[in-house]
Motif scaffolding. Structure first.
Motif, mmCIF file in Angstrom:
data_model
loop_
_atom_site.group_PDB
_atom_site.id
_atom_site.type_symbol
_atom_site.label_atom_id
_atom_site.label_comp_id
_atom_site.label_asym_id
_atom_site.label_seq_id
_atom_site.Cartn_x
_atom_site.Cartn_y
_atom_site.Cartn_z
ATOM 1 N N VAL A 292 -1.423 15.490 45.425
ATOM 2 C CA VAL A 292 0.012 15.371 45.164
ATOM 3 C C VAL A 292 0.515 14.021 45.663
ATOM 4 C CG1 VAL A 292 2.287 16.360 45.651
ATOM 5 C CG2 VAL A 292 0.303 17.866 45.359
ATOM 6 N N VAL A 293 1.402 13.399 44.888
ATOM 7 C CA VAL A 293 1.954 12.099 45.277
ATOM 8 C C VAL A 293 3.263 12.296 46.030
ATOM 9 C CG1 VAL A 293 2.899 9.907 44.450
ATOM 10 C CG2 VAL A 293 0.867 10.876 43.370
ATOM 11 N N LYS A 294 3.243 11.920 47.297
ATOM 12 C CA LYS A 294 4.449 11.970 48.132
ATOM 13 C C LYS A 294 4.716 10.606 48.773
ATOM 14 C CE LYS A 294 5.191 16.447 47.694
ATOM 15 N NZ LYS A 294 6.385 16.985 47.012
ATOM 16 N N ALA A 295 3.936 9.594 48.377
ATOM 17 C CA ALA A 295 4.080 8.274 48.985
ATOM 18 C C ALA A 295 3.621 7.193 48.015
ATOM 19 C CB ALA A 295 3.261 8.203 50.276
ATOM 20 N N SER A 296 3.989 5.956 48.332
ATOM 21 C CA SER A 296 3.546 4.817 47.526
ATOM 22 C C SER A 296 3.384 3.586 48.407
ATOM 23 C CB SER A 296 4.544 4.518 46.398
ATOM 24 O OG SER A 296 5.782 4.063 46.937
ATOM 25 N N LEU A 297 2.597 2.654 47.910
ATOM 26 C CA LEU A 297 2.339 1.385 48.603
ATOM 27 C C LEU A 297 2.843 0.254 47.728
ATOM 28 C CD1 LEU A 297 0.822 0.269 51.169
ATOM 29 C CD2 LEU A 297 -1.128 -0.109 49.648
ATOM 30 N N SER A 298 3.561 -0.698 48.336
ATOM 31 C CA SER A 298 4.163 -1.774 47.537
ATOM 32 C C SER A 298 3.905 -3.154 48.128
ATOM 33 C CB SER A 298 5.684 -1.578 47.429
ATOM 34 O OG SER A 298 5.994 -0.381 46.778
ATOM 35 N N ILE A 299 3.793 -4.122 47.229
ATOM 36 C CA ILE A 299 3.797 -5.542 47.588
ATOM 37 C C ILE A 299 5.129 -6.090 47.104
ATOM 38 C CG2 ILE A 299 2.677 -7.788 47.276
ATOM 39 C CD1 ILE A 299 0.123 -6.293 46.457
ATOM 40 N N SER A 300 5.927 -6.659 47.986
ATOM 41 C CA SER A 300 7.239 -7.164 47.567
ATOM 42 C C SER A 300 7.468 -8.571 48.087
ATOM 43 C CB SER A 300 8.354 -6.245 48.069
ATOM 44 O OG SER A 300 8.413 -6.242 49.484
ATOM 45 N N GLY A 301 8.304 -9.322 47.342
ATOM 46 C CA GLY A 301 8.609 -10.695 47.725
ATOM 47 C C GLY A 301 9.621 -11.308 46.775
ATOM 48 N N PRO A 302 9.954 -12.579 46.986
ATOM 49 C CA PRO A 302 10.891 -13.270 46.099
ATOM 50 C C PRO A 302 10.359 -13.331 44.672
ATOM 51 C CG PRO A 302 10.577 -14.491 48.133
ATOM 52 C CD PRO A 302 9.533 -13.427 48.116
ATOM 53 N N THR A 303 11.234 -13.123 43.710
ATOM 54 C CA THR A 303 10.838 -13.123 42.300
ATOM 55 C C THR A 303 10.162 -14.434 41.905
ATOM 56 O OG1 THR A 303 12.633 -11.604 41.729
ATOM 57 C CG2 THR A 303 11.716 -12.911 39.934
ATOM 58 N N SER A 304 10.563 -15.520 42.528
ATOM 59 C CA SER A 304 10.001 -16.837 42.189
ATOM 60 C C SER A 304 8.498 -16.898 42.399
ATOM 61 C CB SER A 304 10.679 -17.930 43.027
ATOM 62 O OG SER A 304 10.504 -17.680 44.414
ATOM 63 N N ARG A 305 7.964 -16.046 43.262
ATOM 64 C CA ARG A 305 6.519 -16.062 43.516
ATOM 65 C C ARG A 305 5.772 -14.996 42.710
ATOM 66 N NH1 ARG A 305 7.928 -17.076 49.225
ATOM 67 N NH2 ARG A 305 7.460 -14.908 49.760
ATOM 68 N N PHE A 306 6.511 -14.186 41.948
ATOM 69 C CA PHE A 306 5.875 -13.127 41.174
ATOM 70 C C PHE A 306 5.678 -13.569 39.731
ATOM 71 C CE2 PHE A 306 6.311 -10.786 44.880
ATOM 72 C CZ PHE A 306 5.792 -9.507 44.750
ATOM 73 N N SER A 307 4.749 -14.497 39.544
ATOM 74 C CA SER A 307 4.389 -14.945 38.194
ATOM 75 C C SER A 307 3.582 -13.841 37.519
ATOM 76 C CB SER A 307 3.546 -16.217 38.271
ATOM 77 O OG SER A 307 2.314 -15.955 38.943
ATOM 78 N N GLN A 308 3.416 -13.936 36.216
ATOM 79 C CA GLN A 308 2.635 -12.935 35.490
ATOM 80 C C GLN A 308 1.206 -12.872 36.018
ATOM 81 O OE1 GLN A 308 3.592 -10.606 33.194
ATOM 82 N NE2 GLN A 308 5.623 -11.315 33.830
ATOM 83 N N GLU A 309 0.657 -14.021 36.380
ATOM 84 C CA GLU A 309 -0.706 -14.066 36.922
ATOM 85 C C GLU A 309 -0.781 -13.337 38.270
ATOM 86 O OE1 GLU A 309 -4.134 -17.352 38.199
ATOM 87 O OE2 GLU A 309 -2.195 -18.011 37.401
ATOM 88 N N ASN A 310 0.207 -13.609 39.137
ATOM 89 C CA ASN A 310 0.229 -12.942 40.439
ATOM 90 C C ASN A 310 0.451 -11.442 40.300
ATOM 91 O OD1 ASN A 310 -0.297 -15.191 41.980
ATOM 92 N ND2 ASN A 310 1.854 -15.649 42.391
ATOM 93 N N ILE A 311 1.354 -11.069 39.396
ATOM 94 C CA ILE A 311 1.638 -9.650 39.186
ATOM 95 C C ILE A 311 0.374 -8.911 38.755
ATOM 96 C CG2 ILE A 311 2.825 -8.001 37.684
ATOM 97 C CD1 ILE A 311 5.246 -9.871 37.716
ATOM 98 N N LYS A 312 -0.360 -9.491 37.842
ATOM 99 C CA LYS A 312 -1.593 -8.865 37.363
ATOM 100 C C LYS A 312 -2.594 -8.685 38.502
ATOM 101 C CE LYS A 312 -5.060 -9.221 33.692
ATOM 102 N NZ LYS A 312 -5.544 -10.019 32.540
#
Length: 254
Positions: A210-230
């Protein structure tokens, strides 16, 4: 004394053989007959039968009298449930989060389900001069932000319907996105919950799947290029699967 040592050695072998029997069962082979078990552990059927009888008496295995096949018993379930309860999510996740933070230099957040919201309960703050952070303990919507949607996607339809009633984002788009998350096991959000910040997230499964949690990587949008997101999608998914496995969840690759 030699006889005592010999008996002790025999006892250890018996315990090991019993454990070998329990290890025969898997998600793919949840039921096995006597022949299959004896072949798997390399013991005679007579010895295997005696071991199975003891395990059955103590509830570690059960025998289906119609098929004569064995399966894991209720005692195993109870012990697994107790073990799962004793495992602290934050304790398991923190070193994995720190490693992910060191690799990405971005902030890593651990979210849990709280009613119809999510709450960040642990954080590894990013190493860049400008990093994104959220207040630990604050409530956030499940329908906005990657951390929330990674949890929401794996809830039942009635719960999702209730949550989406309060959503600002277009309902149909959210429903389609949640379906995709259940297939990919990751999701992203760009300027969604907060302008200028983005995140990539993956679900964490507990012992019962069962899913009761999640893990995230977060930061300024300027550093979230399509390559980095992938790239982040892959590594956050791998990290979430690792945490899930340490919580007792068995992940079978498709």
């Amino acid at each position: 004394m030699p006889a005592e040592k010999e008996n002790g050695g025999q006892g250890i072998r018996t315990v090991q053989r019993a454990l070998d029997i329990l290890a025969c069962f898997s998600e793919a082979q949840s039921e096995l007959n006597l022949t299959q078990i004896s072949e798997k552990i390399g013991l005679a059927k007579s010895t295997t039968t005696r071991l199975l009888a003891t395990l059955e008496q103590n509830g570690y295995v059960e025998k289906d009298l119609s098929t004569l096949k064995y399966r894991l018993g209720k005692t195993i379930y109870y012990l697994g449930h107790i073990a799962g309860k004793s495992i602290e999510l934050k304790t398991i996740a923190k070193p994995i989060m720190d490693k992910l933070r060191d690799e990405t230099k971005e902030t890593i957040n651990l979210h849990i389900l709280d009613g119809t919201h999510r709450v960040c309960i642990e954080q590894s703050l990013g190493l860049n001069t400008i990093s994104h952070s959220i207040k630990i303990g604050a409530k956030h919507p499940l329908w906005a932000g990657a951390g929330g949607k990674a949890i929401l996607a794996f809830q039942d339809d009635e719960f999702i319907k209730t949550v989406l009633e309060g959503a600002v984002n277009p309902r149909e788009e959210l429903i389609n996105e949640l379906k995709e998350i259940k297939t990919t096991y990751f999701c992203s959000s760009i300027d969604e919950e907060e302008i200028g910040s983005s995140a990539v997230s993956a679900p964490i499964f507990n012992l019962d799947g069962v899913v009761k949690a999640s893990l995230s990587i977060s930061g300024p949008t300027s550093r979230f290029s399509q390559e980095n997101i992938k790239h982040y999608q892959k590594i956050v998914k791998d990290a979430a699967i690792l945490i899930s496995s340490k919580m007792g969840y068995f992940h079978e690759e498709s």
